[in-house]
Scaffold this motif. Structure first.
Motif, mmCIF file in Angstrom:
data_model
loop_
_atom_site.group_PDB
_atom_site.id
_atom_site.type_symbol
_atom_site.label_atom_id
_atom_site.label_comp_id
_atom_site.label_asym_id
_atom_site.label_seq_id
_atom_site.Cartn_x
_atom_site.Cartn_y
_atom_site.Cartn_z
ATOM 1 N N ALA A 158 0.851 -1.191 0.000
ATOM 2 C CA ALA A 158 0.000 0.000 0.000
ATOM 3 C C ALA A 158 0.888 1.243 0.000
ATOM 4 C CB ALA A 158 -0.920 0.001 1.215
ATOM 5 N N ARG A 159 0.708 2.115 -0.955
ATOM 6 C CA ARG A 159 1.540 3.310 -1.042
ATOM 7 C C ARG A 159 0.910 4.489 -0.316
ATOM 8 N NH1 ARG A 159 1.663 5.693 -5.248
ATOM 9 N NH2 ARG A 159 -0.194 4.792 -6.221
ATOM 10 N N ARG A 160 -0.414 4.669 -0.495
ATOM 11 C CA ARG A 160 -1.109 5.815 0.084
ATOM 12 C C ARG A 160 -2.238 5.302 0.981
ATOM 13 N NH1 ARG A 160 -0.075 10.634 -2.172
ATOM 14 N NH2 ARG A 160 -2.186 11.484 -2.055
ATOM 15 N N ILE A 161 -2.172 5.687 2.256
ATOM 16 C CA ILE A 161 -3.106 5.176 3.254
ATOM 17 C C ILE A 161 -3.906 6.335 3.841
ATOM 18 C CG2 ILE A 161 -3.350 3.915 5.430
ATOM 19 C CD1 ILE A 161 -0.582 2.656 4.837
ATOM 20 N N ALA A 162 -5.222 6.194 3.815
ATOM 21 C CA ALA A 162 -6.108 7.158 4.471
ATOM 22 C C ALA A 162 -6.612 6.531 5.767
ATOM 23 C CB ALA A 162 -7.278 7.529 3.576
ATOM 24 N N TYR A 163 -6.353 7.210 6.865
ATOM 25 C CA TYR A 163 -6.794 6.752 8.180
ATOM 26 C C TYR A 163 -7.890 7.700 8.662
ATOM 27 C CZ TYR A 163 -6.730 5.837 13.212
ATOM 28 O OH TYR A 163 -7.081 5.546 14.513
ATOM 29 N N VAL A 164 -9.086 7.153 8.907
ATOM 30 C CA VAL A 164 -10.232 7.932 9.356
ATOM 31 C C VAL A 164 -10.633 7.434 10.730
ATOM 32 C CG1 VAL A 164 -12.610 8.613 8.875
ATOM 33 C CG2 VAL A 164 -11.012 8.232 6.973
ATOM 34 N N ASP A 165 -10.739 8.348 11.685
ATOM 35 C CA ASP A 165 -10.996 7.996 13.081
ATOM 36 C C ASP A 165 -12.238 8.734 13.557
ATOM 37 O OD1 ASP A 165 -10.777 7.878 16.008
ATOM 38 O OD2 ASP A 165 -8.711 7.214 15.685
ATOM 39 N N ILE A 166 -13.313 7.978 13.888
ATOM 40 C CA ILE A 166 -14.551 8.603 14.359
ATOM 41 C C ILE A 166 -14.831 8.250 15.814
ATOM 42 C CG2 ILE A 166 -15.552 8.870 12.076
ATOM 43 C CD1 ILE A 166 -17.206 6.353 12.553
ATOM 44 N N PRO A 240 -6.431 7.070 -1.997
ATOM 45 C CA PRO A 240 -5.645 6.050 -1.302
ATOM 46 C C PRO A 240 -5.810 4.682 -1.943
ATOM 47 C CG PRO A 240 -7.701 6.394 -0.141
ATOM 48 C CD PRO A 240 -7.673 7.403 -1.271
ATOM 49 N N ASP A 241 -4.812 3.827 -1.760
ATOM 50 C CA ASP A 241 -4.998 2.427 -2.124
ATOM 51 C C ASP A 241 -5.267 1.575 -0.893
ATOM 52 O OD1 ASP A 241 -2.395 2.476 -1.134
ATOM 53 O OD2 ASP A 241 -1.483 2.159 -3.092
ATOM 54 N N ALA A 242 -5.378 2.223 0.283
ATOM 55 C CA ALA A 242 -5.824 1.535 1.501
ATOM 56 C C ALA A 242 -6.539 2.545 2.384
ATOM 57 C CB ALA A 242 -4.646 0.923 2.253
ATOM 58 N N ILE A 243 -7.673 2.137 2.929
ATOM 59 C CA ILE A 243 -8.411 2.942 3.899
ATOM 60 C C ILE A 243 -8.472 2.166 5.204
ATOM 61 C CG2 ILE A 243 -10.642 3.957 4.516
ATOM 62 C CD1 ILE A 243 -11.187 4.362 1.547
ATOM 63 N N VAL A 244 -8.137 2.839 6.288
ATOM 64 C CA VAL A 244 -8.283 2.272 7.631
ATOM 65 C C VAL A 244 -9.300 3.132 8.368
ATOM 66 C CG1 VAL A 244 -7.130 1.681 9.799
ATOM 67 C CG2 VAL A 244 -5.887 1.451 7.621
ATOM 68 N N LEU A 245 -10.382 2.519 8.831
ATOM 69 C CA LEU A 245 -11.406 3.219 9.604
ATOM 70 C C LEU A 245 -11.359 2.746 11.042
ATOM 71 C CD1 LEU A 245 -13.931 5.030 9.955
ATOM 72 C CD2 LEU A 245 -15.311 3.038 9.274
ATOM 73 N N GLN A 246 -11.080 3.671 11.963
ATOM 74 C CA GLN A 246 -11.190 3.381 13.393
ATOM 75 C C GLN A 246 -12.598 3.758 13.805
ATOM 76 O OE1 GLN A 246 -11.798 4.694 16.385
ATOM 77 N NE2 GLN A 246 -10.292 4.084 17.904
ATOM 78 N N LEU A 277 -16.122 4.274 -2.059
ATOM 79 C CA LEU A 277 -14.974 4.849 -2.748
ATOM 80 C C LEU A 277 -14.136 3.797 -3.466
ATOM 81 C CD1 LEU A 277 -13.778 7.506 -0.126
ATOM 82 C CD2 LEU A 277 -15.189 7.857 -2.170
ATOM 83 N N ASP A 278 -14.371 2.529 -3.133
ATOM 84 C CA ASP A 278 -13.739 1.404 -3.846
ATOM 85 C C ASP A 278 -12.215 1.407 -3.763
ATOM 86 O OD1 ASP A 278 -16.110 0.172 -4.676
ATOM 87 O OD2 ASP A 278 -16.273 1.469 -6.429
ATOM 88 N N ALA A 279 -11.670 1.787 -2.610
ATOM 89 C CA ALA A 279 -10.236 1.597 -2.414
ATOM 90 C C ALA A 279 -9.961 0.089 -2.400
ATOM 91 C CB ALA A 279 -9.790 2.231 -1.103
ATOM 92 N N PRO A 280 -8.854 -0.354 -2.957
ATOM 93 C CA PRO A 280 -8.625 -1.805 -3.041
ATOM 94 C C PRO A 280 -8.458 -2.502 -1.705
ATOM 95 C CG PRO A 280 -6.731 -0.571 -3.855
ATOM 96 C CD PRO A 280 -7.821 0.415 -3.671
ATOM 97 N N ARG A 281 -8.079 -1.765 -0.669
ATOM 98 C CA ARG A 281 -7.904 -2.356 0.660
ATOM 99 C C ARG A 281 -8.725 -1.564 1.662
ATOM 100 N NH1 ARG A 281 -3.204 -1.501 -1.925
ATOM 101 N NH2 ARG A 281 -1.729 -3.226 -2.269
ATOM 102 N N LEU A 282 -9.486 -2.272 2.504
ATOM 103 C CA LEU A 282 -10.254 -1.638 3.571
ATOM 104 C C LEU A 282 -10.077 -2.435 4.840
ATOM 105 C CD1 LEU A 282 -12.348 0.400 4.684
ATOM 106 C CD2 LEU A 282 -14.143 -1.156 3.872
ATOM 107 N N LEU A 283 -9.621 -1.755 5.890
ATOM 108 C CA LEU A 283 -9.470 -2.360 7.210
ATOM 109 C C LEU A 283 -10.300 -1.548 8.190
ATOM 110 C CD1 LEU A 283 -8.155 -4.194 9.363
ATOM 111 C CD2 LEU A 283 -6.202 -2.606 9.378
#
Length: 371
Positions: A158-166, A240-246, A277-283
């Protein structure tokens, strides 16, 4: 992509202590409730491994990891260790699984990065310990599994990671780990004037952090405005090519550790929007949440959302039995829980007006270069 659930039985009998907010069952409730609904079969479940000290040292200091291991063995710490590493405090107490439990959460986050190498969707409700610092514990968090997950994602392509924390609380540990990293976007929506008292609107973390402190009584309508006016456009623009949602569950009305008034619908709506958003990786990680009924219902609904499952108006008897078996000792709200905590997953919506301070915060953040 069929989602994968990372869980462990270690959460079932483990507690931070009789009076600690994390005395309540959470991950085990989500596992039991999801299975009772027929939503979690063996093909989608994987047991979380326990991370070894060397794996934790990719971010945490070896000295801290060794001190945490020793504290579990000795069930005690010296004054010097307490002062330096934050172990043995009211927030981060000594308890029997104090190394094994967070190391299991960290192991799942490290594994998630590997499993997502070629894309996919993973749910890890035992994760989300976003207050852990490199060399010390803080805010109920002994390790920082979101940071470890993001490092693992990066090691695995994963090169670009978006981390979203709610979560209701600012992700201070994650910001420590990735502030200033141009290939990481950090977005935190958290209660203003709430511990750890970081994440001010003006804090851009070296250019890659969008922090939005929100006032008490933050409602579903306001979260929708934040979702559509900040989270979605910023993540989409970042590509991003990966999204992490907390997906901390402590921002709902029933939680004792915040003064926000969301329903669980707001969390599920944020997740659905990010999925689109169809990012290839979702955690998707867990996080805060200290009412056993509200966190269990919210996080089970997260699993349903990831799988595109319809959430029924009323629960079948096996699922209701899971919720009726819960207790919340020492909490006034646990003495006479309302019936919908047993019979439903979905809260009634909690709409309201969008206040001026929310609109102003969105206006300020919209001027940042990340859009």
């Amino acid at each position: 992509m069929t989602p994968l659930f990372l869980g462990s039985e270690i959460y079932r009998g483990s507690s931070y202590g009789r009076w600690h907010p994390l005395r309540v069952p959470r991950v085990s409730t989500v596992m039991d409730l999801s299975r009772a609904m027929g939503w979690l079969g063996p093909d989608q479940y994987r047991n979380s491994p326990r991370a070894k000290p060397a794996a934790l040292a990719v971010w945490h200091t070896p000295e801290y990891v060794a001190a945490l291991e020793r504290a579990e063995v000795d069930q005690a710490v010296s004054d010097a260790v307490r002062t330096r590493h934050g172990l043995g405090t009211v927030s981060n107490p000594i308890y029997p699984e104090m190394f094994r439990r967070p190391a299991t959460a960290a192991g799942a986050s490290l594994l998630a990065g590997e499993l997502l190498k070629n894309g996919g969707v993973i749910y890890h409700p035992g994760g989300g310990t976003h207050h852990g610092m490199r060399d010390r514990a803080g805010g109920f968090c002994y390790l920082n599994d979101p940071v470890l997950a993001m490092l693992s994602l990066r090691r695995n392509g994963a090169r670009r990671i978006a981390y979203v924390d709610i979560d209701a609380h600012h992700c201070d540990g994650v910001e420590e780990g990735f502030a200033g990293d141009p290939d990481t976007l950090l977005i935190s929506i958290h209660e203003d004037r709430r511990w750890p008292f970081t994440g001010a609107l003006t804090d851009d973390g070296g250019g890659n952090c969008l922090n939005l402190p929100v006032p008490r009584d933050f409602n579903d309508t306001e979260m929708a405005a934040v979702r559509d006016g900040l989270i979605l456009p910023a993540v989409a623009a970042f590509r991003p090519d990966a999204i992490v949602l907390q997906c901390g569950a402590d921002a709902v009305t029933e939680d004792p550790l915040s003064r926000l008034t969301l329903s669980n619908n707001a969390h599920w709506a944020v997740l659905r929007a990010l999925m689109a958003l169809d990012a290839p990786r979702l955690l998707v990680l867990g996080g805060g949440g200290y009412n056993p009924w509200s966190v269990g219902r919210l996080w089970t609904g997260v699993w349903a959302t990831l799988n595109g499952l319809e959430i029924p108006k009323t629960l079948p008897p096996p699922a209701e039995a899971v919720l009726r078996a819960l207790t919340w000792e020492g909490a006034r709200a646990g003495r006479n829980p309302p019936s919908h905590w047993f019979t439903t997953l979905r809260d009634a919506p909690r709409p309201g007006r969008v206040r001026t301070e929310i609109l102003e915060g969105l206006r300020v953040l919209a001027t940042r270069d990340m859009f």
